[in-house]
Design a protein around this motif. Structure first.
Motif, mmCIF file in Angstrom:
data_model
loop_
_atom_site.group_PDB
_atom_site.id
_atom_site.type_symbol
_atom_site.label_atom_id
_atom_site.label_comp_id
_atom_site.label_asym_id
_atom_site.label_seq_id
_atom_site.Cartn_x
_atom_site.Cartn_y
_atom_site.Cartn_z
ATOM 1 N N LEU A 86 -11.611 1.135 14.423
ATOM 2 C CA LEU A 86 -10.853 -0.049 14.853
ATOM 3 C C LEU A 86 -9.623 0.348 15.665
ATOM 4 O O LEU A 86 -9.250 -0.340 16.623
ATOM 5 N N LEU A 87 -9.000 1.459 15.297
ATOM 6 C CA LEU A 87 -7.841 1.935 16.056
ATOM 7 C C LEU A 87 -8.236 2.359 17.466
ATOM 8 O O LEU A 87 -7.483 2.151 18.423
ATOM 9 N N TRP A 88 -9.426 2.951 17.605
ATOM 10 C CA TRP A 88 -9.937 3.287 18.936
ATOM 11 C C TRP A 88 -10.123 2.016 19.766
ATOM 12 O O TRP A 88 -9.754 1.974 20.949
ATOM 13 N N VAL A 89 -10.686 0.997 19.147
ATOM 14 C CA VAL A 89 -10.886 -0.279 19.851
ATOM 15 C C VAL A 89 -9.539 -0.877 20.247
ATOM 16 O O VAL A 89 -9.367 -1.396 21.361
ATOM 17 N N LEU A 90 -8.566 -0.791 19.339
ATOM 18 C CA LEU A 90 -7.228 -1.311 19.626
ATOM 19 C C LEU A 90 -6.593 -0.556 20.792
ATOM 20 O O LEU A 90 -5.993 -1.167 21.684
ATOM 21 N N LEU A 91 -6.726 0.761 20.782
ATOM 22 C CA LEU A 91 -6.156 1.576 21.857
ATOM 23 C C LEU A 91 -6.785 1.227 23.213
ATOM 24 O O LEU A 91 -6.080 1.029 24.210
ATOM 25 N N LEU A 92 -8.112 1.128 23.241
ATOM 26 C CA LEU A 92 -8.806 0.812 24.491
ATOM 27 C C LEU A 92 -8.484 -0.601 24.977
ATOM 28 O O LEU A 92 -8.323 -0.835 26.180
ATOM 29 N N SER A 93 -8.386 -1.544 24.046
ATOM 30 C CA SER A 93 -8.055 -2.916 24.437
ATOM 31 C C SER A 93 -6.626 -2.996 24.970
ATOM 32 O O SER A 93 -6.350 -3.748 25.919
ATOM 33 N N GLY A 116 -5.448 -5.550 15.196
ATOM 34 C CA GLY A 116 -4.355 -5.091 14.339
ATOM 35 C C GLY A 116 -4.338 -5.804 13.006
ATOM 36 O O GLY A 116 -4.107 -5.194 11.949
ATOM 37 N N GLY A 117 -4.592 -7.116 13.027
ATOM 38 C CA GLY A 117 -4.643 -7.882 11.779
ATOM 39 C C GLY A 117 -5.763 -7.411 10.881
ATOM 40 O O GLY A 117 -5.617 -7.359 9.655
ATOM 41 N N ALA A 118 -6.898 -7.031 11.476
ATOM 42 C CA ALA A 118 -8.028 -6.516 10.697
ATOM 43 C C ALA A 118 -7.666 -5.198 10.021
ATOM 44 O O ALA A 118 -7.976 -4.983 8.848
ATOM 45 N N ILE A 119 -7.002 -4.306 10.757
ATOM 46 C CA ILE A 119 -6.623 -3.009 10.192
ATOM 47 C C ILE A 119 -5.651 -3.175 9.037
ATOM 48 O O ILE A 119 -5.808 -2.564 7.967
ATOM 49 N N ILE A 120 -4.658 -4.015 9.222
ATOM 50 C CA ILE A 120 -3.676 -4.250 8.152
ATOM 51 C C ILE A 120 -4.348 -4.888 6.943
ATOM 52 O O ILE A 120 -4.046 -4.545 5.795
ATOM 53 N N SER A 121 -5.274 -5.815 7.200
ATOM 54 C CA SER A 121 -5.990 -6.462 6.104
ATOM 55 C C SER A 121 -6.809 -5.451 5.300
ATOM 56 O O SER A 121 -6.852 -5.510 4.060
ATOM 57 N N LEU A 168 -3.323 6.628 15.419
ATOM 58 C CA LEU A 168 -4.700 7.127 15.474
ATOM 59 C C LEU A 168 -4.781 8.562 14.972
ATOM 60 O O LEU A 168 -5.737 8.942 14.283
ATOM 61 N N GLY A 169 -3.782 9.355 15.296
ATOM 62 C CA GLY A 169 -3.753 10.738 14.837
ATOM 63 C C GLY A 169 -3.691 10.841 13.323
ATOM 64 O O GLY A 169 -4.419 11.642 12.714
ATOM 65 N N PHE A 170 -2.867 10.025 12.701
ATOM 66 C CA PHE A 170 -2.761 10.036 11.239
ATOM 67 C C PHE A 170 -4.048 9.519 10.591
ATOM 68 O O PHE A 170 -4.491 10.040 9.564
ATOM 69 N N ALA A 171 -4.634 8.497 11.201
ATOM 70 C CA ALA A 171 -5.890 7.961 10.657
ATOM 71 C C ALA A 171 -7.007 8.986 10.758
ATOM 72 O O ALA A 171 -7.836 9.120 9.838
ATOM 73 N N SER A 172 -7.050 9.743 11.853
ATOM 74 C CA SER A 172 -8.088 10.773 12.013
ATOM 75 C C SER A 172 -7.874 11.918 11.033
ATOM 76 O O SER A 172 -8.830 12.588 10.631
ATOM 77 N N PHE A 173 -6.623 12.132 10.621
ATOM 78 C CA PHE A 173 -6.335 13.161 9.607
ATOM 79 C C PHE A 173 -6.983 12.773 8.279
ATOM 80 O O PHE A 173 -7.547 13.613 7.577
ATOM 81 N N ILE A 174 -6.901 11.480 7.943
ATOM 82 C CA ILE A 174 -7.522 11.001 6.704
ATOM 83 C C ILE A 174 -9.032 11.180 6.767
ATOM 84 O O ILE A 174 -9.668 11.619 5.805
ATOM 85 N N SER A 175 -9.601 10.805 7.923
ATOM 86 C CA SER A 175 -11.060 10.890 8.062
ATOM 87 C C SER A 175 -11.545 12.283 8.437
ATOM 88 O O SER A 175 -12.740 12.501 8.620
ATOM 89 N N LYS A 176 -10.586 13.219 8.577
ATOM 90 C CA LYS A 176 -10.898 14.628 8.870
ATOM 91 C C LYS A 176 -11.685 14.801 10.158
ATOM 92 O O LYS A 176 -12.649 15.567 10.233
ATOM 93 N N LYS A 177 -11.252 14.065 11.193
ATOM 94 C CA LYS A 177 -11.883 14.175 12.511
ATOM 95 C C LYS A 177 -10.965 15.008 13.405
ATOM 96 O O LYS A 177 -10.061 14.484 14.059
ATOM 97 N N VAL A 178 -11.218 16.319 13.440
ATOM 98 C CA VAL A 178 -10.365 17.248 14.177
ATOM 99 C C VAL A 178 -10.397 16.969 15.677
ATOM 100 O O VAL A 178 -9.361 17.037 16.358
ATOM 101 N N SER A 179 -11.562 16.634 16.212
ATOM 102 C CA SER A 179 -11.688 16.383 17.650
ATOM 103 C C SER A 179 -10.811 15.218 18.092
ATOM 104 O O SER A 179 -10.193 15.262 19.159
ATOM 105 N N VAL A 180 -10.747 14.183 17.244
ATOM 106 C CA VAL A 180 -9.902 13.029 17.563
ATOM 107 C C VAL A 180 -8.442 13.442 17.592
ATOM 108 O O VAL A 180 -7.677 13.035 18.481
ATOM 109 N N SER A 181 -8.038 14.263 16.644
ATOM 110 C CA SER A 181 -6.648 14.726 16.582
ATOM 111 C C SER A 181 -6.270 15.493 17.843
ATOM 112 O O SER A 181 -5.167 15.328 18.379
ATOM 113 N N LEU A 182 -7.178 16.323 18.346
ATOM 114 C CA LEU A 182 -6.913 17.089 19.555
ATOM 115 C C LEU A 182 -6.769 16.175 20.768
ATOM 116 O O LEU A 182 -5.883 16.364 21.608
ATOM 117 N N ILE A 183 -7.645 15.179 20.861
ATOM 118 C CA ILE A 183 -7.563 14.215 21.962
ATOM 119 C C ILE A 183 -6.237 13.469 21.913
ATOM 120 O O ILE A 183 -5.575 13.258 22.939
#
Length: 268
Positions: A88-95, A126-131, A183-198
């Protein structure tokens, strides 16, 4: 004092819990700052007395996002983890990028009321993520609400300061950087290293760009797709008339118009 006591009593040692609290704090601030900045942009591109429709649009979007999450939870048999915050954060960033470009080129110059409809998109996401976070951390709801209000307050002051001192382009880059950090902090939770680098690369790029002279971009905000460069002010583009200086602040956009006469300039 009650909130501080609750934080101490609940002993928030879990890393994921702390990160989710930070995301609520930062995302709430981002959404409020975006709401404020959009009122400034809409007051320039559209009719100024309709600009504050964005406030109602933001509230509508936040509500729609919450409703969507609750429906998704019901369909997934109360499995809140089935909805990815990172996605959802990716969608928010792109939008956010898409909407910023649409506003910059003034895509709907022929019918600016459409800006009000596209403005609902980031607030819905954003409302969806907070919810989702509130649902996952319901036992910390009072602390989450405190983080929400604190983020809104701090970012409101930050957005005023940045817009008044550095202009619209830096303000938009600031919000872009904030989204990247979330997005960086969220990718840390999901352990997506590639996202963190981007995220790190994009964050460095946004910081470098913000240090450049963006006055040319400020002047052209809203002009690329208009038939006449000075159309916003209903001034004929005779080849001599030009916008000499532009300044955005928390109240409005100010332009100095040069008519080719050294003794005559107009402030709009």
């Amino acid at each position: 004092m009650n909130i501080l006591t609750d934080i101490k009593d609940k002993n928030l040692k879990d890393t994921e819990t702390k990160i989710l609290l930070f995301i609520v704090f930062t995302l709430s601030g981002f959404l409020f700052s975006l709401e404020f900045i959009l009122t400034r942009i809409f007051s320039y591109l559209a009719w100024y007395h309709y600009a504050f429709i964005i406030i109602s649009t933001a509230i509508l979007g936040l509500g729609l996002g919450g409703i969507w999450v609750q429906r998704q939870i019901a369909e997934n048999k109360n499995d809140i983890d089935a909805i990815s915050v990172t996605d959802l954060l990716w969608v928010l960033l792109l939008s956010y990028i898409a909407i910023s470009l649409i506003l910059y080129i003034n895509l709907f110059n022929f019918f600016p009321i459409l800006y009000m409809f596209i403005g609902v998109i980031p607030f819905t996401i954003g409302g969806a993520i907070i919810s989702i976070i509130f649902t996952k951390m319901v036992r910390y709801v009072n602390i989450l609400y405190f983080a929400d209000l604190l983020g809104t307050g701090i970012f409101s002051l930050a957005s005023f300061f940045i817009l008044n001192n550095y202009g619209m382009m830096v303000s938009l880059l600031f919000l872009f950087a904030v989204l990247l950090i979330i997005l960086g902090f969220a990718s840390f939770i999901s352990k997506k290293v590639s996202v963190s680098l981007i995220v790190i690369v994009l964050l460095l790029i946004s910081i470098v760009v913000s240090t450049r002279d963006l006055s040319g971009l400020e002047k052209n905000f809203g002009y690329p797709l208009t038939s006449r460069k000075l159309k916003v002010y209903d001034i004929s583009d005779d080849g001599k008339t030009k916008i000499e200086y532009t300044k955005w602040d928390s109240f409005s956009r100010t332009d100095v118009i040069d008519y080719g006469n050294e003794k005559e300039k107009t402030i709009l």
